[in-house]
Design an enzyme around this catalytic site. Structure first.
Site, PDB file in Angstrom:
ATOM      1  N   HIS A 190       1.590   4.391  -2.899  1.00 18.13           N
ATOM      2  CA  HIS A 190       1.632   5.843  -2.707  1.00 18.13           C
ATOM      3  C   HIS A 190       2.876   6.438  -3.377  1.00 18.13           C
ATOM      4  O   HIS A 190       2.805   7.493  -4.016  1.00 18.13           O
ATOM      5  CB  HIS A 190       1.661   6.176  -1.214  1.00 18.13           C
ATOM      6  CG  HIS A 190       0.321   6.194  -0.567  1.00 18.13           C
ATOM      7  ND1 HIS A 190      -0.760   6.877  -1.093  1.00 18.13           N
ATOM      8  CD2 HIS A 190      -0.128   5.632   0.599  1.00 18.13           C
ATOM      9  CE1 HIS A 190      -1.803   6.730  -0.296  1.00 18.13           C
ATOM     10  NE2 HIS A 190      -1.452   5.981   0.721  1.00 18.13           N
ATOM     11  N   GLU A 227      -6.180   7.174  -0.486  1.00 19.14           N
ATOM     12  CA  GLU A 227      -6.146   5.916   0.263  1.00 19.14           C
ATOM     13  C   GLU A 227      -6.863   4.809  -0.500  1.00 19.14           C
ATOM     14  O   GLU A 227      -6.380   3.668  -0.563  1.00 19.14           O
ATOM     15  CB  GLU A 227      -6.771   6.102   1.648  1.00 19.14           C
ATOM     16  CG  GLU A 227      -5.928   6.902   2.621  1.00 19.14           C
ATOM     17  CD  GLU A 227      -4.547   6.327   2.814  1.00 19.14           C
ATOM     18  OE1 GLU A 227      -4.414   5.105   3.063  1.00 19.14           O
ATOM     19  OE2 GLU A 227      -3.570   7.094   2.698  1.00 19.14           O
ATOM     20  N   HIS A 277       0.840  -1.204   0.000  1.00 25.48           N
ATOM     21  CA  HIS A 277       0.000   0.000   0.000  1.00 25.48           C
ATOM     22  C   HIS A 277       0.876   1.255   0.000  1.00 25.48           C
ATOM     23  O   HIS A 277       0.620   2.198  -0.769  1.00 25.48           O
ATOM     24  CB  HIS A 277      -0.902  -0.023   1.232  1.00 25.48           C
ATOM     25  CG  HIS A 277      -1.655   1.241   1.476  1.00 25.48           C
ATOM     26  ND1 HIS A 277      -2.978   1.416   1.120  1.00 25.48           N
ATOM     27  CD2 HIS A 277      -1.267   2.425   2.051  1.00 25.48           C
ATOM     28  CE1 HIS A 277      -3.366   2.629   1.462  1.00 25.48           C
ATOM     29  NE2 HIS A 277      -2.359   3.268   2.035  1.00 25.48           N
ATOM     30  N   GLU A 278       1.907   1.267   0.830  1.00 28.00           N
ATOM     31  CA  GLU A 278       2.789   2.440   0.897  1.00 28.00           C
ATOM     32  C   GLU A 278       3.609   2.592  -0.382  1.00 28.00           C
ATOM     33  O   GLU A 278       3.855   3.715  -0.844  1.00 28.00           O
ATOM     34  CB  GLU A 278       3.705   2.343   2.119  1.00 28.00           C
ATOM     35  CG  GLU A 278       2.971   2.257   3.449  1.00 28.00           C
ATOM     36  CD  GLU A 278       1.997   3.402   3.661  1.00 28.00           C
ATOM     37  OE1 GLU A 278       2.214   4.492   3.110  1.00 28.00           O
ATOM     38  OE2 GLU A 278       0.989   3.196   4.368  1.00 28.00           O
TER      39      GLU A 278
END
Length: 328
Positions: free
Chosen positions: A135, A202, A131-132
């Site tokens: 980003h 998100e 997930h990071e």
């Protein structure tokens, strides 16, 4: 290109809001001062904000020698994401959480907490890291960092106007009432922009992170655990710098349940529902394997091993054990 345009529009909107506050507080001279501060804020946000964020969150860098298994997992997932392996940082807090920063993929950094490694399974840690990395790949880190920097600067300018803006009514076009309105409205407007950007990004990072890890339900499980534990565990660094809360994968601020308008993150239930739909689209079950089994080996999701990893504790040559194993 789309993310570049989105960031440019966001910066332009925040700069306009910043200059509007400057005009209300100090007229034409206030606009010039606000413009100068906005230019400095943009420069800091682009070049130095990542280092400032990491320092303010008390994140310490860990190298491959001190955390080889964790680094190997991040390197493998970064290769899957087709980005350079980011620097890895550790936050000494029992609250399970993580965030990413950096102005572009070549200068990315991922920070995970010791609580994340302690409470989550290896698959779940890999899903959070993915997930990071999403980003970083999408350059959300630049957008979110600049937004946080601007939000803080707008609040500072509004407070400055409260103390000094009403002293010279000739330079203040709306008088004391205008200053009061700016002090109240401007920070709220900046916060709303900040929160709206965070919530949108998100959802996208959840989707792209699931594609990187190939295990969307592991992220759903991680979010469930994080939401249950984080709300009962204080993250001291985040509490001292609440303007950076939106950078974490889950709101790190304890005891603050606000409605959807003021939420820094989407509701966990909505994120999990999206991840469940993604798992169905990908044909992935709760163990991270595709169903029905496919003969093509390229479609097989690698499994984390069951060996243990070790991450060095702060101010010591000792190591603390986290999780049950690395992504291998």
């Amino acid at each position: 290109m789309l993310n570049f345009l989105r960031t440019s529009v966001l910066v332009a909107a925040l700069t306009a809001l910043f200059m509007a506050v400057g005009y209300i507080v100090g007229g034409q001279s206030g606009v010039l001062i606000a413009l100068a501060i906005a230019a400095a804020t943009n420069a800091i946000g682009y070049w130095k904000a990542d280092k400032l964020v990491l320092r303010m969150q008390n994140a310490r860098e860990v190298d491959p020698q001190s955390a080889p298994d964790l680094h190997a997992m991040v390197a493998d997932l970064s290769q899957r994401a087709d980005i350079p392996t980011p620097k890895l940082y550790l936050i000494d807090t029992d609250q399970p959480n993580a965030f990413a920063t950096g102005r572009d993929p070549e200068h990315g950094a991922v920070a995970v907490s010791t609580g994340l490694l302690r409470y989550l399974e290896p698959r779940e840690v890999a899903a959070v890291v993915s997930h990071e990395l999403a980003h970083i790949k999408n350059r959300d880190t630049l957008t979110m960092t600049i937004t946080a920097t601007f939000a803080g600067a707008i609040s500072m300018l509004a407070q400055f106007g409260m103390f000094f803006g009403s002293r010279n009514s000739r330079d203040n076009p709306l008088g004391p009432i205008g200053v009061l309105i700016a002090v109240i409205v401007a920070p709220i407007a900046a916060a709303l922009v900040q929160m709206a950007v965070s919530r949108t990004r998100e959802y996208e990072a959840d989707r792209h992170g699931a594609a990187i890890s190939g295990d969307p339900l592991a992220l759903a499980s991680a979010l469930t655990k994080i939401s249950q534990i984080a709300s009962q565990t204080v993250n001291v660094s985040a509490e001292r710098n609440p303007g950076q809360a939106h950078m974490y994968i889950f709101n790190p601020l304890s005891g603050q349940r606000m409605d959807n308008l003021f939420a820094t993150h989407p509701a966990v239930e909505n994120r999990i529902a999206q991840l469940q739909r993604i798992a169905e689209e990908m044909g992935v079950d709760r163990t991270g394997r595709r169903t029905p089994p496919l003969s093509d080996a390229a479609n097989t999701v690698p499994r984390p091993s069951e060996s243990s990893w070790r991450v060095p504790s702060a101010g010591s040559n000792e190591s603390v054990r986290g999780g049950r194993g690395p992504w291998g």
